[in-house]
Design a protein around this motif. Sequence first.
Motif, PDB file in Angstrom:
ATOM      1  N   GLU A 241       8.933  -6.129  -5.195  1.00 17.15           N
ATOM      2  CA  GLU A 241       7.308  -6.294  -5.763  1.00 17.15           C
ATOM      3  C   GLU A 241       6.309  -6.407  -4.860  1.00 17.15           C
ATOM      4  OE1 GLU A 241       6.195 -11.344  -6.214  1.00 17.15           O
ATOM      5  OE2 GLU A 241       7.911 -10.766  -5.888  1.00 17.15           O
ATOM      6  N   TYR A 242       6.782  -5.758  -3.134  1.00 18.79           N
ATOM      7  CA  TYR A 242       6.234  -6.065  -2.156  1.00 18.79           C
ATOM      8  C   TYR A 242       5.568  -4.232  -1.763  1.00 18.79           C
ATOM      9  CZ  TYR A 242       7.219 -11.002  -1.397  1.00 18.79           C
ATOM     10  OH  TYR A 242       8.304 -11.788  -1.511  1.00 18.79           O
ATOM     11  N   LEU A 243       6.657  -3.889  -1.993  1.00 22.20           N
ATOM     12  CA  LEU A 243       6.011  -2.096  -2.415  1.00 22.20           C
ATOM     13  C   LEU A 243       4.792  -1.727  -3.062  1.00 22.20           C
ATOM     14  CD1 LEU A 243       7.384   0.060  -0.248  1.00 22.20           C
ATOM     15  CD2 LEU A 243       8.863   0.943  -2.358  1.00 22.20           C
ATOM     16  N   TRP A 244       5.811  -2.394  -4.418  1.00 20.55           N
ATOM     17  CA  TRP A 244       4.861  -2.082  -5.624  1.00 20.55           C
ATOM     18  C   TRP A 244       3.057  -2.381  -5.250  1.00 20.55           C
ATOM     19  CZ3 TRP A 244       4.943   1.223  -9.066  1.00 20.55           C
ATOM     20  CH2 TRP A 244       3.430   1.042  -9.806  1.00 20.55           C
ATOM     21  N   SER A 245       2.730  -3.112  -4.793  1.00 14.75           N
ATOM     22  CA  SER A 245       1.395  -3.196  -3.839  1.00 14.75           C
ATOM     23  C   SER A 245       1.067  -2.027  -3.400  1.00 14.75           C
ATOM     24  CB  SER A 245       1.297  -4.263  -2.984  1.00 14.75           C
ATOM     25  OG  SER A 245       2.100  -4.408  -1.637  1.00 14.75           O
ATOM     26  N   VAL A 246       1.778  -1.440  -2.670  1.00 15.45           N
ATOM     27  CA  VAL A 246       1.674  -0.510  -1.805  1.00 15.45           C
ATOM     28  C   VAL A 246       1.536   0.734  -2.046  1.00 15.45           C
ATOM     29  CG1 VAL A 246       2.417   1.668   0.515  1.00 15.45           C
ATOM     30  CG2 VAL A 246       2.530  -1.848   0.414  1.00 15.45           C
ATOM     31  N   ILE A 247       2.196   0.986  -3.518  1.00 15.06           N
ATOM     32  CA  ILE A 247       2.218   2.059  -4.730  1.00 15.06           C
ATOM     33  C   ILE A 247       0.637   2.207  -5.226  1.00 15.06           C
ATOM     34  CG2 ILE A 247       3.340   2.965  -6.710  1.00 15.06           C
ATOM     35  CD1 ILE A 247       5.926   2.474  -5.083  1.00 15.06           C
ATOM     36  N   LEU A 248       0.504   0.928  -5.694  1.00 10.05           N
ATOM     37  CA  LEU A 248      -0.778   0.504  -6.506  1.00 10.05           C
ATOM     38  C   LEU A 248      -2.135   1.172  -5.462  1.00 10.05           C
ATOM     39  CD1 LEU A 248      -0.769  -2.813  -8.620  1.00 10.05           C
ATOM     40  CD2 LEU A 248      -0.853  -0.236  -9.164  1.00 10.05           C
ATOM     41  N   MET A 249      -1.854   1.259  -4.298  1.00 10.98           N
ATOM     42  CA  MET A 249      -2.967   1.001  -2.534  1.00 10.98           C
ATOM     43  C   MET A 249      -3.120   2.514  -2.975  1.00 10.98           C
ATOM     44  SD  MET A 249      -3.963  -0.037  -0.131  1.00 10.98           S
ATOM     45  CE  MET A 249      -2.521  -0.180   1.129  1.00 10.98           C
ATOM     46  N   LEU A 250      -1.667   3.251  -2.442  1.00  8.70           N
ATOM     47  CA  LEU A 250      -1.645   5.077  -3.031  1.00  8.70           C
ATOM     48  C   LEU A 250      -2.236   5.506  -4.184  1.00  8.70           C
ATOM     49  CD1 LEU A 250       1.905   5.530  -1.326  1.00  8.70           C
ATOM     50  CD2 LEU A 250      -0.680   5.918  -0.544  1.00  8.70           C
ATOM     51  N   ILE A 251      -1.820   4.414  -5.381  1.00  9.55           N
ATOM     52  CA  ILE A 251      -2.238   5.585  -6.939  1.00  9.55           C
ATOM     53  C   ILE A 251      -4.345   5.793  -6.662  1.00  9.55           C
ATOM     54  CG2 ILE A 251      -2.513   5.458  -9.476  1.00  9.55           C
ATOM     55  CD1 ILE A 251       0.209   4.213  -8.903  1.00  9.55           C
ATOM     56  N   MET A 252      -4.803   4.196  -6.315  1.00 10.50           N
ATOM     57  CA  MET A 252      -5.738   3.995  -6.668  1.00 10.50           C
ATOM     58  C   MET A 252      -6.932   5.046  -5.474  1.00 10.50           C
ATOM     59  SD  MET A 252      -8.354   0.927  -4.844  1.00 10.50           S
ATOM     60  CE  MET A 252      -8.234   1.539  -3.613  1.00 10.50           C
ATOM     61  N   TYR A 253      -5.982   5.685  -4.706  1.00  9.92           N
ATOM     62  CA  TYR A 253      -6.914   6.525  -3.371  1.00  9.92           C
ATOM     63  C   TYR A 253      -6.299   7.370  -3.942  1.00  9.92           C
ATOM     64  CZ  TYR A 253      -8.046   3.622  -0.300  1.00  9.92           C
ATOM     65  OH  TYR A 253      -8.382   1.657   0.374  1.00  9.92           O
ATOM     66  N   THR A 254      -5.466   8.573  -5.045  1.00  8.74           N
ATOM     67  CA  THR A 254      -5.566   9.573  -5.494  1.00  8.74           C
ATOM     68  C   THR A 254      -6.144   9.642  -6.804  1.00  8.74           C
ATOM     69  OG1 THR A 254      -3.171   8.740  -6.283  1.00  8.74           O
ATOM     70  CG2 THR A 254      -3.677   9.895  -4.516  1.00  8.74           C
ATOM     71  N   CYS A 255      -6.798   9.101  -7.193  1.00 10.86           N
ATOM     72  CA  CYS A 255      -7.199   9.016  -8.735  1.00 10.86           C
ATOM     73  C   CYS A 255      -9.127   9.112  -8.902  1.00 10.86           C
ATOM     74  CB  CYS A 255      -7.245   7.620  -9.537  1.00 10.86           C
ATOM     75  SG  CYS A 255      -5.298   6.809 -10.053  1.00 10.86           S
ATOM     76  N   ALA A 256      -9.558   9.291  -7.636  1.00  9.92           N
ATOM     77  CA  ALA A 256     -10.985  10.431  -7.695  1.00  9.92           C
ATOM     78  C   ALA A 256     -11.361   9.264  -8.031  1.00  9.92           C
ATOM     79  CB  ALA A 256     -10.755  11.123  -8.013  1.00  9.92           C
ATOM     80  N   ILE A 257     -11.428   7.746  -8.079  1.00  5.63           N
ATOM     81  CA  ILE A 257     -12.462   6.997  -8.362  1.00  5.63           C
ATOM     82  C   ILE A 257     -13.367   6.754  -7.585  1.00  5.63           C
ATOM     83  CG2 ILE A 257     -12.765   3.920  -8.862  1.00  5.63           C
ATOM     84  CD1 ILE A 257      -9.840   3.797  -9.147  1.00  5.63           C
ATOM     85  N   PHE A 258     -13.555   6.703  -6.102  1.00  2.77           N
ATOM     86  CA  PHE A 258     -15.132   7.117  -5.290  1.00  2.77           C
ATOM     87  C   PHE A 258     -14.335   8.108  -4.970  1.00  2.77           C
ATOM     88  CE2 PHE A 258     -12.217   2.765  -4.846  1.00  2.77           C
ATOM     89  CZ  PHE A 258     -12.889   2.034  -5.303  1.00  2.77           C
ATOM     90  N   TYR A 259     -14.420   9.578  -5.306  1.00  4.94           N
ATOM     91  CA  TYR A 259     -15.297  10.400  -5.132  1.00  4.94           C
ATOM     92  C   TYR A 259     -15.035  11.657  -5.791  1.00  4.94           C
ATOM     93  CZ  TYR A 259     -10.328  11.286  -4.005  1.00  4.94           C
ATOM     94  OH  TYR A 259      -8.406  10.970  -4.638  1.00  4.94           O
ATOM     95  N   LYS A 260     -15.454  12.511  -5.149  1.00  2.82           N
ATOM     96  CA  LYS A 260     -15.690  13.453  -6.760  1.00  2.82           C
ATOM     97  C   LYS A 260     -14.411  14.342  -6.041  1.00  2.82           C
ATOM     98  CE  LYS A 260     -20.158  13.706  -8.413  1.00  2.82           C
ATOM     99  NZ  LYS A 260     -21.244  14.307  -9.264  1.00  2.82           N
ATOM    100  N   PRO A 261     -13.627  15.113  -6.643  1.00  5.40           N
ATOM    101  CA  PRO A 261     -12.424  15.596  -6.311  1.00  5.40           C
ATOM    102  C   PRO A 261     -12.192  17.189  -6.500  1.00  5.40           C
ATOM    103  CG  PRO A 261     -11.933  15.104  -9.000  1.00  5.40           C
ATOM    104  CD  PRO A 261     -12.875  14.249  -8.143  1.00  5.40           C
ATOM    105  N   GLU A 262     -13.704  17.715  -7.303  1.00  7.94           N
ATOM    106  CA  GLU A 262     -14.216  18.754  -6.587  1.00  7.94           C
ATOM    107  C   GLU A 262     -14.601  19.438  -5.239  1.00  7.94           C
ATOM    108  OE1 GLU A 262     -15.449  16.618  -9.108  1.00  7.94           O
ATOM    109  OE2 GLU A 262     -14.427  17.499 -10.627  1.00  7.94           O
TER     110      GLU A 262
END
Length: 103
Positions: A16-37
Amino acid sequence: MVIIVINIIIDFRDLEYLWSVILMLIMYTCAIFYKPEKIIEKHYGWILDINPLYSIIINFRNSIFGLPIDMKAFLISIIFSLVSLLIGIFLFYHKQDKFILHI
C-alpha cells in the motif's frame, strides 16, 4: 488495474505504501508536464509507446489542440484497458472469499 492492485494489497499490506511511490514514478514518466519529443532521444521512444497512460494523454492533448486522434495510441489504451479488466475480474473471482477475512 485497480482491481489487480487491490488483490495484491490484500495479501501484502506493505505494498500500500509502495504503491504511492510507484504512482509518482508513473506520473513523471507519462509526459504530463513536458513534451517528450524535446527530452527523450529517438531510440528511447519505444518506452512511451508501450506506456498505456501516455497513449491516453497524447489523445487528450490532440483533442484539446484540435488534432486528429492517434489511432495507434487509442488501440494501445483500449487493449491495455481490456486486458487489465479481464485480469482483475479473474483475480477478484479467484480471491473473493478471502477479501472478507483480510478487511
